[in-house]
Enzyme design. Structure first.
Site, PDB file in Angstrom:
ATOM      1  N   ASP A  81       0.873  -1.216   0.030  1.00 34.86           N
ATOM      2  CA  ASP A  81       0.042  -0.037  -0.063  1.00 34.86           C
ATOM      3  C   ASP A  81       0.777   1.267  -0.076  1.00 34.86           C
ATOM      4  OD1 ASP A  81      -2.001   2.035   0.286  1.00 34.86           O
ATOM      5  OD2 ASP A  81      -3.049   0.812   2.048  1.00 34.86           O
ATOM      6  N   ASP A 100      -2.947   2.623  -5.970  1.00 37.83           N
ATOM      7  CA  ASP A 100      -2.050   2.625  -4.832  1.00 37.83           C
ATOM      8  C   ASP A 100      -1.780   1.375  -4.095  1.00 37.83           C
ATOM      9  OD1 ASP A 100      -4.604   2.710  -3.663  1.00 37.83           O
ATOM     10  OD2 ASP A 100      -4.072   4.316  -2.182  1.00 37.83           O
ATOM     11  N   GLU A 101      -2.387   0.452  -4.437  1.00 43.12           N
ATOM     12  CA  GLU A 101      -2.308  -0.838  -3.603  1.00 43.12           C
ATOM     13  C   GLU A 101      -2.403  -2.097  -4.862  1.00 43.12           C
ATOM     14  OE1 GLU A 101      -5.582  -2.123  -1.423  1.00 43.12           O
ATOM     15  OE2 GLU A 101      -7.095  -0.953  -2.466  1.00 43.12           O
TER      16      GLU A 101
END
Length: 341
Positions: free
Chosen positions: A9, A106-107
């Site tokens: 993350d 973002d992950e």
């Protein structure tokens, strides 16, 4: 070697990307959202850790953020730049001998065999930082659910392991909202049945919750409480499940005929973008945010997936008819959902 799931993350991703091109803002509260003008209507896309200390959160109206943190630097959203930065991070992850399942900008989940998942996580953090100058937190688990939740305990820039062995020690007395997939609305339903903590949810009777919350979701919530979930990371490319457009009006719309015209225009914009992607819509949803800040959404399933602008416009207007006119409108959105493969 054992199989482990890592959840990578990126820390304060959008704000971090902005800081890379504006290093002079390091240590300053930074808020990204809308056009970057906090006096205009819009919502916060992300806030740096410094801004979060003032209570600024994603999804908050920019004007509220301005009241809470008037000294913050406000920046406009730059989607292409974030997409490029995200692609760079995912490319780094794929250089490791692992399977990568991208979940968004973002992950991503990473799955692989190793005797030392903490060491692998540390190697990934170093590589991502060296290649992209972005920091990340990593959750380590024996399934995707536990890895995802573990990340919260590792933020920022850290690592945390959450498995069957320490699940109840770490999560047992936490509220059910600490679980991935349970929001405030579901939490209220569970609280009405005397279930407030993760431990209480894990001990619930799946059959009883099936009768009260549905045959699928009731037992599913119990599984969440027990920390059970998918164990293997799938390397299929991440594909968005929907595509939408929305607009915030600087002055409220009070004429419902104008609301209909705006929804029709949004539907046609979405239809044009779907045609470029070549992905037909299976469902159409409409979001209406009434003044001062009350948001409702409705949707409908189409008779058959389509790219036809007229069909999408008609469907959006039919969904709009499910709303009760008469209240001032500050935001409208139209979303097309794709068929699940």
């Amino acid at each position: 070697m054992a199989y482990w799931v890592l959840h990578v993350d990126l820390d304060q991703f959008i704000a971090a990307v902005e800081l890379l091109r504006r290093p002079e803002l390091a240590g300053c509260p930074v808020v990204v959202g809308g056009s970057g003008d906090p006096t205009q209507r819009g919502v916060v896309a992300t806030a740096s850790y410094e801004a979060r200390e003032y209570g600024v959160r994603s999804g908050m109206p920019l004007r509220t953020a301005l009241k809470r943190c008037p000294d913050a630097v406000y920046l406009p959203v730059d989607k292409p730049t974030y997409e490029e930065a995200s692609a760079g991070v995912m490319a780094v992850l794929r250089e490791f001998p692992v399977i990568v399942e991208v979940m968004g900008w973002d992950e991503a989940f990473v799955g692989g065999e190793t005797d030392d998942p903490e060491a692998l996580a540390a190697e990934i953090q170093v590589a991502v930082l060296e290649r992209t100058r972005l920091h990340c937190s990593i959750g380590i688990g024996d399934n995707l659910l536990r890895a995802k939740i573990a990340t919260e305990f590792g933020k920022p820039r850290g690592r945390f392991r959450l498995t069957k062995e320490n699940w109840f020690d770490v999560m047992g007395e936490r509220p059910v909202t600490a679980l991935w997939g349970i929001g405030a609305k579901t939490a209220r339903k569970l609280e009405d049945r005397g279930i407030r903590t993760v431990r209480e949810l894990a001990a619930a009777d799946p059959a009883a919750l099936a009768a009260e919350l549905g045959p699928t979701m009731g037992p599913y919530y119990v599984q969440l409480g027990r920390g059970l979930g998918r164990r293997v990371v799938e390397g299929t490319p991440w594909v968005p499940r929907s595509h939408g457009r929305e607009v915030t009006f600087q002055e409220n719309l009070t004429d419902w005929a104008q609301v209909r015209r705006e929804v029709a225009a949004l539907a046609r914009t979405v239809a044009a973008e779907l045609q470029e992607e070549g992905r037909p819509a299976a469902r159409v949803g409409v979001k209406v945010r009434f003044a001062p800040f009350v948001t409702h959404t409705r949707s409908t399933t189409l008779a058959a997936p389509t790219l036809d602008p007229d069909a999408l416009e008609n469907a959006a207007l039919q969904v709009l008819d499910l709303f009760r006119p008469g209240r001032a409108v500050r935001l409208l959105g139209v979303r097309a959902e794709f068929e699940r493969s």
